[in-house]
Enzyme design. Sequence first.
Site, short mmCIF file in Angstrom:
data_model
loop_
_atom_site.label_atom_id
_atom_site.label_comp_id
_atom_site.label_asym_id
_atom_site.label_seq_id
_atom_site.Cartn_x
_atom_site.Cartn_y
_atom_site.Cartn_z
N ASP A 79 0.84 -1.20 0.00
CA ASP A 79 0.00 0.00 0.00
C ASP A 79 0.87 1.26 0.00
O ASP A 79 2.08 1.19 0.19
CB ASP A 79 -0.88 -0.03 1.26
CG ASP A 79 -1.99 1.02 1.20
OD1 ASP A 79 -2.27 1.55 0.11
OD2 ASP A 79 -2.58 1.31 2.26
N GLU A 112 2.20 4.78 -4.32
CA GLU A 112 2.09 5.65 -5.52
C GLU A 112 3.42 6.33 -5.81
O GLU A 112 3.66 6.60 -6.98
CB GLU A 112 0.98 6.69 -5.28
CG GLU A 112 -0.41 6.08 -5.24
CD GLU A 112 -0.68 5.20 -4.01
OE1 GLU A 112 -0.08 5.47 -2.96
OE2 GLU A 112 -1.46 4.25 -4.13
#
Length: 939
Positions: free
Chosen positions: A518, A521
């Site tokens: 997670d 990005e």
Amino acid sequence: MITIKNVLCNQLVKRCSFALRSSEIRFLFMLFTMIVTLTLVTVVHAVIHVQSPSDPVLRTSFTIDDNELEFGNIPKALRFDCHPEDGASQLSCTNRGCCWDPMDDVNDSGNLYALDAPVCYYPENWPSYEFINSTIEGKDFSGFLTRKVKSFYNNDIPIIKMETTTLSHSILRVKIHDPQSPRYEPPWPVKSNWKISNVKDSSPKYIFQTDSSRPGFAIKRAADNNTIFDAIGKGGFIFSDQFLQISSLLPSHNVYGLGEHRTRLKLNTNWNSFTMFNKDQPPTERVNLYSSHPFYIVIEESGDCHGVLFLNSNAMDIILQPAPAITFRTIGGIFDFYFFMGPTPADVLRQYAEVVGKPFFPPYWSLGFHLCQLGYGSVSKTREVWNRTRNARIPFDTQWNDIDYMENRNDFTYDKKNFKDLPQFVDEIHLAGMHYIPMIDAGIAAAEKAGTYLPYDEGLRDDVFVKDAETNQPFIGKVWNPIATVWPDFTHPKSAMYYFRMLKTMHDMFAFDGLWIDMNEPSNFLNGKVNGCTYNKFDYPQYVPHVVDRLLATKTLCMNAKHHLDSHYNLHNTYGTGQAIVSNLAMKKIRMKRPFIISRATWEGAGHYAGHWTGDVYSSWHDLRMSIPEVLAYSLFQVPMVGADICGFDGNTSVPLCNRWVQLGAFYPFARNHNSDDTIVQDPVAMGALVVKSARKALLIRYRFLPYLYTLFFKAHKFGDTVARPLFVEFTNDKNTYNIDKQFLWGKSLMIIPVLEENKVEVTAYIPPGPWYDFYTKAFISSTGKNFTLKAPLDTIPLMIRGGSILPGQTPNVTTTLSRKNKFELLVALDYKGLATGELYWDDGDSLDSLEKQQFRWLNFTVKGQKLRNREVEKGNFSQHMILGRVSVMGVSRKVHRVFLNDNSSIPFTYDISRLYLNVKGLYVDLKRKFTLSWAFEE
Ligand SMILES: *[C@@H]1O[C@H](CO)[C@@H](O)[C@H](O)[C@H]1NC(C)=O
Ligand SMILES: *[C@@H]1O[C@H](CO)[C@@H](O)[C@H](O)[C@H]1NC(C)=O
Ligand SMILES: *[C@@H]1O[C@H](CO)[C@@H](O)[C@H](O)[C@H]1NC(C)=O
Ligand SMILES: *[C@@H]1O[C@H](CO)[C@@H](O)[C@H](O)[C@H]1NC(C)=O
Ligand SMILES: *[C@@H]1O[C@H](CO)[C@@H](O)[C@H](O)[C@H]1NC(C)=O
Ligand SMILES: *[C@@H]1O[C@H](CO)[C@@H](O)[C@H](O)[C@H]1NC(C)=O
């Protein structure tokens, strides 16, 4: 008077200065295309290679008066934006040699990207590059272009090279780059993995064309000469250091892909911008989200389909406009296009998979139901939810924990107080035949005391962290960890070993089975560093794509941060995939079984290593509805293992919403209920009797047909086929299916029709032409391609089985470990001719090398002339029991008199004449051996 060189705001259509209706616009495109075609000079793969003089009309210098400039009448739909930066004025526009037409209806609300025809647009054949020379060697073209006129962006590349590579007769690569100084190209997908069949002998399905006087290129479909990509002289072709732009006409409005965005499945071509820049951003319309997939497919007017991959990982805007046309506007790298000629959607996706890599083969258990919530806060709370879900006999395979299991929210640790029993709990889960998955964040804590947190100390020692361009020390931001965070650099050669060691140490503490990666990005709570980013060409490029807040470093690293391979500016969109790759390799080595990784950020080819969940969706009916196009788009991106958080992640869910969401979620390829810590508890039991009933009912159907789902995942892995499948993939000749994204298929045979609105107990669904059966009632529908209203009681999700199918199933139980011990069944749905086919792939469900060692059984089944038989599709040696216990047949239109096994022994059965349903239970047939099952009618 304004004098502009080489500008023609529209000589061609000036003659037609009437208001254009769309049919007329189409006609003009045809005219336009015809004229363009006349000037095409280089035709690869055609026998003759002609040089034609450039068109004098299009090449003259003009003196145009104000009036003509302002009202140059290129149809709005065909106007390509010449001033994508804010603040266009007539002066700044005409300085670029572009046409200015402030329309009355323009939306100048300010900050929102103006999704309308541009006021400043390129004239036709706006001058930029022209060919110096070109050659054709074998099947491939190569040519040099030189810049004629400076663009208004810094550092135009003076000479560029265009080359094609014939990857197969269906796949063409067109690369435009700087021949003098190599520019950044993404490290993934790994091109050396390409094993593309060399088909020298067969003739290509495409024709590649260029025009010596104008930049760009065009691609035609050889079979019908239909132009599928026409970027010759369209818009403004620019190749400068930090601004690269190319525009092309599209052959139809049926465009799909360009993720990750919250859109309908069929993209809206009426002025839409798709920004690609991975961002920690709850799914919302019109903004860039967690992932980047610059790939689209188009269904042409003929029904043929092609796909285009723009392999460029820089921040970019892709614009669709109603011509229809597309513009790729990126701020780095090169132009690297791949054309996949299909002609069916399934062909396109298989060809695309050859380039980006085929999806990983998931372990069987990962196809079960998963459960998680952020903020259980302790093992005892986690165990309580786990226990009550099992006690409710809801099919359930994998318990997860979000970051609250960690010590100080630091990777590779666990909280020794509240999660002190985690190792024992994980053992307990394993004893129950179930699995456990923890979260790992991308960032590593950077402010723990030296010697107390090895992941940081060892990362420093190995020098594997992304670096700050100013200090050349690890780049420091802040995520969940106390005080400070650094980020592993997954392009560093030592990062894979580092990740393996960290995960191995953690695995020695508690034996997790998969990984949830997670914040990759990568997400940062700061915009760059504590004091932001310095003023540099990467963080403040001349053009900033329409990312949220128009600042690239928003909630991520500074763009000038340094990776081993290149700048963060270039590599940003690939970061999560880098993490998925090292995680996949590490898990393979640690468990010696199939890795199962779910990642939030993905990039081209990520599906080879990981699946995806759609991030922080909201508990709303709108989010429920929009989850379908998102899951289907990911099927196109070759990431078939995908799902949204069932019942929603943020905000409080409600019983009616969660009830319908567990029903739909039971048919997501990746089925996990998960929510945030500041929302109500939403595991099925916590939601009450209705949700429990729906969860059990829908998940038991999922578990019953897991052998079918597993076979679909096998075919995704082997060929690049879709699992959750848009209707248009199966029914490409039926235009009614092009815009459908409230219902979908599993493979070719099972149609899922969820209820997406509150208080509804029926749902209208499109049933494509052909025979279909209601899964529950066995009712037969012979559709001519119409809408039907189906009953959908609160505890039921409508499901239709397509005539002509054979679905393999297995008596379900509450875990896959238990259900795998049960007998198989075959559910047969006959077509009008009494025919049906289906497939089953089977193996031990978890070994790494089942395929390589032929430890599988891959069977197909056919029904013809009232006889069912099996065949081995490919030889396999898997030797465990595979017992067929039941065959049921829908659509048996005459009364059955007798049923035979292997032509001789007559066996018991039931036949329901009102439902045309034959049911043969109590079988004990070894599926690994050839058998037949036939039925005879009464004379
Ligand atoms: C084409 O032009 C380029 C750039 O001037 C030059 O390097 C190359 O050798 C030329 N190729 C041919 C085949 O003439
Ligand atoms: C495509 O165009 C070429 C060149 O004009 C022509 O020779 C060929 O027959 C056309 N093919 C089809 C299928 O129309
Ligand atoms: C789990 O459920 C069983 C059966 O209801 C119960 O006896 C047991 O106490 C539960 N364990 C925990 C830790 O909640
Ligand atoms: C089916 O219903 C939808 C929504 O009501 C509608 O948009 C669509 O045109 C209908 N399709 C057909 C074939 O009637
Ligand atoms: C499910 O598994 C349990 C435990 O092994 C067993 O008792 C039960 O009979 C199974 N049910 C089915 C339908 O297979
Ligand atoms: C089943 O497999 C056999 C052997 O590979 C093949 O000949 C046959 O065409 C297949 N049948 C179907 C319906 O796929």
